[in-house]
Write a protein that holds these residues in place. Structure first.
Motif, PDB file in Angstrom:
ATOM      1  N   GLY A 226      -9.005   3.900 -10.688  1.00 30.74           N
ATOM      2  CA  GLY A 226      -9.877   3.628 -11.820  1.00 30.74           C
ATOM      3  C   GLY A 226     -10.754   2.416 -11.532  1.00 30.74           C
ATOM      4  N   ASP A 227     -11.496   1.993 -12.535  1.00 33.84           N
ATOM      5  CA  ASP A 227     -12.417   0.866 -12.354  1.00 33.84           C
ATOM      6  C   ASP A 227     -11.650  -0.448 -12.506  1.00 33.84           C
TER       7      ASP A 227
ATOM      8  N   SER B 185     -18.888   2.724   1.098  1.00 31.90           N
ATOM      9  CA  SER B 185     -18.007   1.740   1.720  1.00 31.90           C
ATOM     10  C   SER B 185     -16.577   1.951   1.227  1.00 31.90           C
ATOM     11  N   ALA B 186     -15.638   1.378   1.962  1.00 29.74           N
ATOM     12  CA  ALA B 186     -14.214   1.550   1.657  1.00 29.74           C
ATOM     13  C   ALA B 186     -13.900   1.130   0.224  1.00 29.74           C
ATOM     14  N   SER B 187     -14.537   0.051  -0.232  1.00 30.84           N
ATOM     15  CA  SER B 187     -14.199  -0.485  -1.550  1.00 30.84           C
ATOM     16  C   SER B 187     -14.625   0.421  -2.692  1.00 30.84           C
ATOM     17  N   GLU B 188     -15.586   1.301  -2.420  1.00 31.37           N
ATOM     18  CA  GLU B 188     -16.043   2.197  -3.482  1.00 31.37           C
ATOM     19  C   GLU B 188     -15.131   3.414  -3.641  1.00 31.37           C
ATOM     20  N   VAL B 189     -14.250   3.601  -2.668  1.00 33.02           N
ATOM     21  CA  VAL B 189     -13.365   4.760  -2.705  1.00 33.02           C
ATOM     22  C   VAL B 189     -12.173   4.522  -3.636  1.00 33.02           C
ATOM     23  N   CYS B 190     -11.758   3.253  -3.724  1.00 27.56           N
ATOM     24  CA  CYS B 190     -10.512   2.909  -4.427  1.00 27.56           C
ATOM     25  C   CYS B 190     -10.456   3.472  -5.839  1.00 27.56           C
ATOM     26  N   SER B 191     -11.625   3.468  -6.540  1.00 26.54           N
ATOM     27  CA  SER B 191     -11.640   3.851  -7.949  1.00 26.54           C
ATOM     28  C   SER B 191     -11.305   5.328  -8.159  1.00 26.54           C
ATOM     29  N   THR B 192     -11.358   6.135  -7.088  1.00 22.78           N
ATOM     30  CA  THR B 192     -11.005   7.548  -7.213  1.00 22.78           C
ATOM     31  C   THR B 192      -9.609   7.694  -7.830  1.00 22.78           C
ATOM     32  N   CYS B 193      -8.695   6.876  -7.352  1.00 20.82           N
ATOM     33  CA  CYS B 193      -7.325   6.952  -7.885  1.00 20.82           C
ATOM     34  C   CYS B 193      -6.997   5.789  -8.824  1.00 20.82           C
TER      35      CYS B 193
ATOM     36  N   LYS C 219      -3.965  -1.656 -14.895  1.00 19.85           N
ATOM     37  CA  LYS C 219      -3.058  -0.601 -15.352  1.00 19.85           C
ATOM     38  C   LYS C 219      -3.325   0.682 -14.584  1.00 19.85           C
ATOM     39  N   GLN C 220      -2.328   1.538 -14.584  1.00 20.33           N
ATOM     40  CA  GLN C 220      -2.466   2.809 -13.880  1.00 20.33           C
ATOM     41  C   GLN C 220      -3.288   3.762 -14.735  1.00 20.33           C
ATOM     42  N   VAL C 221      -4.257   4.458 -14.127  1.00 25.41           N
ATOM     43  CA  VAL C 221      -5.095   5.373 -14.902  1.00 25.41           C
ATOM     44  C   VAL C 221      -4.842   6.835 -14.571  1.00 25.41           C
ATOM     45  N   ARG C 222      -4.377   7.109 -13.375  1.00 24.81           N
ATOM     46  CA  ARG C 222      -4.094   8.501 -13.009  1.00 24.81           C
ATOM     47  C   ARG C 222      -2.600   8.700 -12.914  1.00 24.81           C
ATOM     48  N   ALA C 223      -2.159   9.929 -13.183  1.00 20.14           N
ATOM     49  CA  ALA C 223      -0.717  10.188 -13.206  1.00 20.14           C
ATOM     50  C   ALA C 223      -0.080   9.960 -11.836  1.00 20.14           C
ATOM     51  N   LEU C 224      -0.842  10.283 -10.775  1.00 18.60           N
ATOM     52  CA  LEU C 224      -0.351  10.137  -9.407  1.00 18.60           C
ATOM     53  C   LEU C 224       0.991  10.840  -9.205  1.00 18.60           C
ATOM     54  N   LYS C 225       1.089  12.016  -9.798  1.00 19.24           N
ATOM     55  CA  LYS C 225       2.265  12.844  -9.550  1.00 19.24           C
ATOM     56  C   LYS C 225       1.888  13.900  -8.524  1.00 19.24           C
ATOM     57  N   MET C 226       2.868  14.693  -8.136  1.00 21.02           N
ATOM     58  CA  MET C 226       2.635  15.607  -7.017  1.00 21.02           C
ATOM     59  C   MET C 226       1.527  16.614  -7.323  1.00 21.02           C
ATOM     60  N   GLY C 227       1.462  17.086  -8.586  1.00 21.23           N
ATOM     61  CA  GLY C 227       0.413  18.028  -8.948  1.00 21.23           C
ATOM     62  C   GLY C 227      -0.963  17.425  -8.754  1.00 21.23           C
ATOM     63  N   ASP C 228      -1.078  16.160  -9.105  1.00 22.34           N
ATOM     64  CA  ASP C 228      -2.319  15.415  -8.965  1.00 22.34           C
ATOM     65  C   ASP C 228      -2.745  15.366  -7.491  1.00 22.34           C
TER      66      ASP C 228
END
Lengths: 245, 197
Positions: free
Chosen positions: B160-161, B150-158, B169-178
């Motif tokens: 986090g939980d 489901s859509a809600s299970e996808v969110c944690s990819t970027c 808080k932000q868990v992934r860098a979310l920069k261009m390399g990422d």
């Protein structure tokens, strides 16, 4: 995890400008300015020849008084297939993408202005200043378009934000993109339908219908830039210069 | 051998070690900026202590188990995930006024804002630069279709939980390399205009 290759249909976007229909009303100019967060121009900026207009209406007078005729020619980035601006960029900020668009990547641009010098159509603009809008217009900026800062080149993108949105919307609704789904702001605003936008690789699209038109010409065809904007000449028996009349 | 004034020796060594220290600090900051989270990505204090644990945490853990899309309604429909309006919060919180003292205080803040017709000035946690256009719906759709979730299970990819975060808080860098790494991994388009326009 299964790795799937997403099949992207190759498209080639083109625009047809029917000069015969253009009344020079400037609706496209304003629509573009609003859609693409193009900075406001003042008289002073026009005098300095630094005005930013991604699409402009060129006006020509033809004939002697009292038989004077005004001719209008909308000029926007021709999205050249063989673009003179691309090879001169030292940082690859401008390049050709798979949909035939001549893309300007703002965050790569270092502002050498070589591309502007090499463009035969004068459709690339340099941000000499940080763009400012009056307080009342601050909230009118389009969130889908980057506000270009000082020192960056910009130009018509064929409203790539609308192309992407159209593709995603079609994808979400599980259908194929159909002709007319995507319209750049200028084509949408044109009251006489002089600007037609579409996918030339789709044989049923409106632009494909104009491909064999007898009135068809390209701007500065002799340069071999292989432009993606097609002009349809004005229908006028008295016209002297057939190329823009 | 000529005898060197010990004070000069000490001075040279201090300057040398000082220079090394400054260079080391500079290198540390460079590495940190390159690989770490963006500056200001740490969990900020929010105007209302909104516990995701209570709202979206699983029922076994004492949460409500709400889907992400219950509040972030636009996430599968448009570019922005959207933070719910106060009105949308009040849809439930007209009735639910909290059991613990802490909850009562926080919910009363919300009720006050609702009565005053004011929005909650949430502090932004995930911020991308202005020249990047991230589109939520395409990512949600692709991952949920590919993995059959489901859509809600996808969110944690970027993100986090988030369901187990009291303070987001932000868990992934979310920069261009990422972004580009992931796009290459899943053969997603890497044309510049996909994000930069």
């Amino acid at each position: 995890m299964v790795i799937e290759v997403i099949e992207r249909q190759t498209r080639k976007w083109q625009m047809v400008v029917d000069v015969d229909k253009c009344t020079g009303c400037q609706a496209c100019v304003i629509a573009c300015q609003v859609e693409n967060n193009v900075a406001l121009n003042s008289d002073e900026i026009f005098r300095q020849r630094r005005a930013t207009e991604w699409i402009r209406i060129e006006r020509y007078w033809e004939g002697e008084f009292p038989n004077v005729k005004a001719r209008f020619l909308p000029v926007l980035c021709q999205q050249c297939g063989n673009a003179p601006c691309e090879p001169v960029c030292p940082v690859f900020a401008t390049y050709h993408n798979d949909q035939g668009l001549n893309v300007q990547v703002y965050n790569r641009c270092v502002g050498t202005r070589y591309c502007q010098n090499n463009c035969p159509y004068h459709v690339r603009f340099f941000n000499f200043w940080e763009p400012v809008w009056p307080e009342s217009l601050r909230n009118h900026l389009n969130p889908d378009v980057t506000v270009r800062s000082r020192g960056v080149m910009e130009k018509c993108t064929f409203c790539v934000q609308r192309i992407r949105r159209g593709e995603l919307d079609a994808d979400r609704e599980g259908r194929q993109l159909k002709d007319g789904d995507i319209q750049p702001a200028c084509a949408q605003a044109c009251p006489t339908d002089a600007l037609v936008f579409g996918d030339i690789s789709d044989s049923n699209s409106r632009v494909s219908g104009f491909a064999e038109n007898k009135r068809k010409f390209h701007l500065r065809e002799e340069l071999g830039t292989d432009t993606n904007v097609i002009y349809l000449a004005k229908v006028d028996a008295e016209a002297k210069d057939r190329s823009h009349a | 051998m000529r005898k060197v004034n010990p004070i000069i020796l000490i001075a040279i060594s201090v300057v040398g070690f000082g220079g090394l220290l400054i260079a080391g600090v500079a290198v540390f900051f460079l590495f940190n900026a390159w690989f770490g989270l963006p500056v200001g990505a740490q969990a900020p204090d929010q105007p209302i202590d909104f516990p995701h644990t209570v709202h979206s945490g699983s029922i076994e853990n004492g949460g409500l188990g709400l889907d992400c899309t219950f509040c972030h309604r636009n996430v599968a429909e448009g570019a922005a995930a959207t933070v719910p309006s106060v009105q949308q919060c009040m849809f439930c919180h007209k009735q639910i006024t909290g059991t613990s003292d802490k909850a009562k205080i926080e919910i009363s803040k919300l009720t006050e804002l609702s009565e005053a017709g004011q929005p909650v000035n949430w502090k932004r946690v995930h911020r991308l630069p202005d020249h990047v256009e991230f589109v939520h719906d395409a990512h949600i759709r692709y991952f949920s279709e590919m993995n059959g979730i489901s859509a809600s299970e996808v969110c944690s990819t970027c993100h986090g939980d988030v369901a187990s975060m009291v303070k987001v808080k932000q868990v992934r860098a979310l920069k261009m390399g990422d972004c580009v790494d992931c796009h290459r991994k899943y053969s997603a388009p890497t044309d510049c205009t996909i994000c930069h326009r």
